[in-house]
Design an enzyme around this catalytic site. Structure first.
Site, PDB file in Angstrom:
ATOM      1  N   ARG A  64      -3.236   4.134   0.999  1.00 53.51           N
ATOM      2  CA  ARG A  64      -2.621   3.993   0.203  1.00 53.51           C
ATOM      3  C   ARG A  64      -1.303   5.304  -0.526  1.00 53.51           C
ATOM      4  O   ARG A  64      -0.207   5.899   0.224  1.00 53.51           O
ATOM      5  CB  ARG A  64      -2.120   3.274  -0.985  1.00 53.51           C
ATOM      6  CG  ARG A  64      -0.672   2.166  -0.553  1.00 53.51           C
ATOM      7  CD  ARG A  64      -0.680   0.617  -1.572  1.00 53.51           C
ATOM      8  NE  ARG A  64       0.846   0.504  -1.933  1.00 53.51           N
ATOM      9  CZ  ARG A  64       1.258   0.014  -3.271  1.00 53.51           C
ATOM     10  NH1 ARG A  64       0.251   0.993  -3.943  1.00 53.51           N
ATOM     11  NH2 ARG A  64       2.271  -0.258  -3.505  1.00 53.51           N
ATOM     12  N   HIS A  68       2.164   6.596   1.312  1.00 53.19           N
ATOM     13  CA  HIS A  68       3.524   7.620   0.059  1.00 53.19           C
ATOM     14  C   HIS A  68       3.776   8.791   0.081  1.00 53.19           C
ATOM     15  O   HIS A  68       4.434   8.893  -0.453  1.00 53.19           O
ATOM     16  CB  HIS A  68       2.659   6.476  -0.772  1.00 53.19           C
ATOM     17  CG  HIS A  68       2.660   4.687  -0.988  1.00 53.19           C
ATOM     18  ND1 HIS A  68       3.676   4.332  -1.572  1.00 53.19           N
ATOM     19  CD2 HIS A  68       2.911   3.641  -0.208  1.00 53.19           C
ATOM     20  CE1 HIS A  68       3.761   2.654  -1.570  1.00 53.19           C
ATOM     21  NE2 HIS A  68       3.298   2.817  -0.950  1.00 53.19           N
ATOM     22  N   ASN A  96       5.957   2.670  -6.582  1.00 56.72           N
ATOM     23  CA  ASN A  96       4.702   3.373  -6.931  1.00 56.72           C
ATOM     24  C   ASN A  96       3.964   3.027  -7.825  1.00 56.72           C
ATOM     25  O   ASN A  96       3.179   2.880  -8.957  1.00 56.72           O
ATOM     26  CB  ASN A  96       5.181   4.359  -6.529  1.00 56.72           C
ATOM     27  CG  ASN A  96       5.076   5.303  -5.357  1.00 56.72           C
ATOM     28  OD1 ASN A  96       4.602   4.773  -4.309  1.00 56.72           O
ATOM     29  ND2 ASN A  96       6.037   6.410  -4.744  1.00 56.72           N
ATOM     30  N   HIS A 196      -4.043  -2.451   5.980  1.00 59.70           N
ATOM     31  CA  HIS A 196      -4.238  -4.429   4.767  1.00 59.70           C
ATOM     32  C   HIS A 196      -4.905  -4.873   4.927  1.00 59.70           C
ATOM     33  O   HIS A 196      -4.912  -5.562   4.297  1.00 59.70           O
ATOM     34  CB  HIS A 196      -2.716  -5.118   5.061  1.00 59.70           C
ATOM     35  CG  HIS A 196      -0.935  -4.453   4.363  1.00 59.70           C
ATOM     36  ND1 HIS A 196      -0.448  -4.781   4.730  1.00 59.70           N
ATOM     37  CD2 HIS A 196      -0.887  -2.615   3.701  1.00 59.70           C
ATOM     38  CE1 HIS A 196       0.694  -4.137   4.294  1.00 59.70           C
ATOM     39  NE2 HIS A 196       0.541  -3.113   3.416  1.00 59.70           N
ATOM     40  N   ASP A 257     -11.325  -3.819   7.972  1.00 57.35           N
ATOM     41  CA  ASP A 257     -11.617  -4.445   9.205  1.00 57.35           C
ATOM     42  C   ASP A 257     -10.601  -4.451  10.047  1.00 57.35           C
ATOM     43  O   ASP A 257      -9.581  -4.585   9.583  1.00 57.35           O
ATOM     44  CB  ASP A 257     -12.845  -5.046   9.383  1.00 57.35           C
ATOM     45  CG  ASP A 257     -12.393  -6.177   8.267  1.00 57.35           C
ATOM     46  OD1 ASP A 257     -11.447  -6.478   7.815  1.00 57.35           O
ATOM     47  OD2 ASP A 257     -14.162  -6.292   8.081  1.00 57.35           O
TER      48      ASP A 257
END
Length: 329
Positions: A64, A68, A96, A196, A257
């Site tokens: 992440r 970002h 953040n 995610h 996965d």
């Protein structure tokens, strides 16, 4: 958790990985540091292994962090810069603050690299390497990272929310438009959303789907009712609680996965932006394909991560090589 053996890691090189990739004024190149700091990628990988062995959740944080970084001013490590008096940095943005993780892993790797190759390896490249290594450790997804990025000198608190970082409430069109601004396709967006399958989300990012969806339905009707019941036990009414976190994927929360896509098929996407992938025929088909074929998704994820890592990079004489990733030279 069981970690892949570093000595025997399998790298599936993309066709793109064996050539220089031209962006900005100079090329990024796989193996960029071989002549100047041959141990750079090994140092980063060992550091990521150590960190994830102690806390697997940091892998999601490092992926992440790369995302970002690249979506604000390009992949220039501006997300790592600390605030200074009168200039709050990206770290303090609402997207953040109290959310991004993994800074200490980058700091440790950079410090070790500086000890053997001073002022040679950029913080931006360390972030890109660490994201790749996290994908490998948590999902067996490995790819060659074109390097040669340089570090930016600017970081502003307001920029992440200025049409840069997509909000968890975005619908499909908003997501598509946001990724297009960065030169990424709809397919890239659906593919990268698979990140995610690891990580956590604050209840505030989706509590409207549980308690205040609209005037007719307090609960989002597109959310599986049984799943909503589970979420309500984790995220009681926001007026009565702080802002806890829950896994983005309840099935395999520490494994990168394709279970994320299988969850979407059962209306168990946590965020509005997740559920939006099921709202058009084209993205629905892609989700279905990834849900069936995990290896197909993994290979495409590797390619999409490489493309994301090329967004508006600084190269050549642009920017700088920070000595300390938190501070401009």
């Amino acid at each position: 958790m069981k970690m892949p053996n570093l000595a025997f890691c399998f790298v599936f090189f993309l066709a793109i990985s064996m050539m220089s990739i031209t962006v900005s004024s100079a090329p990024l190149q796989v193996g960029f540091y071989k002549p100047t700091c041959p141990s750079a990628e090994v140092i980063v990988r060992k550091g990521v292994y150590k960190a994830l062995y102690q806390n697997p959740g940091l892998g999601a944080g490092l992926i992440r962090l790369h995302f970002h970084d690249c979506f604000v001013r390009g992949c220039d490590a501006s997300v790592l810069i600390d605030s200074t008096p009168g200039n709050p940095s990206e770290k303090e943005s609402i997207t953040n603050a109290n959310s991004l993780r993994g800074f200490e892993v980058i700091d440790a790797a950079k410090a070790e690299i500086e000890a053997v190759c001073p002022e040679t390896v950029s913080c931006a490249d360390v972030v890109a390497f660490a994201a790749r290594d996290s994908a490998y450790i948590l999902g067996g997804i490995n790819y060659a990272v074109p390097a040669g990025r340089r570090d930016g000198r600017v970081s502003h608190k307001d920029e992440p929310t200025q049409n840069n970082i997509p909000a968890p409430s975005f619908n499909l069109q908003q997501l598509q438009d946001n990724f297009a601004l960065k030169g990424l396709s709809l397919d890239d967006m659906v593919t990268l959303s698979g990140a995610h399958s690891i990580g956590r989300a604050h209840c505030a990012a989706f509590s409207n789907r549980l308690y205040s969806f609209n005037a007719t339905n307090p609960q989002d009707p597109s959310l599986d009712p049984a799943f909503a019941t589970i979420l309500k036990t984790k995220c009681p009414s926001p007026t009565n609680n702080p802002n806890p976190t829950v896994p983005l994927d309840f099935t395999t929360p520490y494994r990168l996965d394709n279970k994320y896509y299988q969850n979407l098929q059962y209306s168990r996407g946590l965020l509005t932006s997740d559920e939006s992938l099921m709202t058009s025929a084209s993205t629905f088909a892609t989700v279905s394909n990834f849900a069936r074929q995990g290896e197909v998704w993994a290979n495409k994820f590797a390619g999409a991560m490489v493309r994301m890592g090329l967004i508006d990079v600084l190269t050549g004489s642009d920017g700088e090589i920070r000595k300390n990733c938190r501070v401009i030279n």
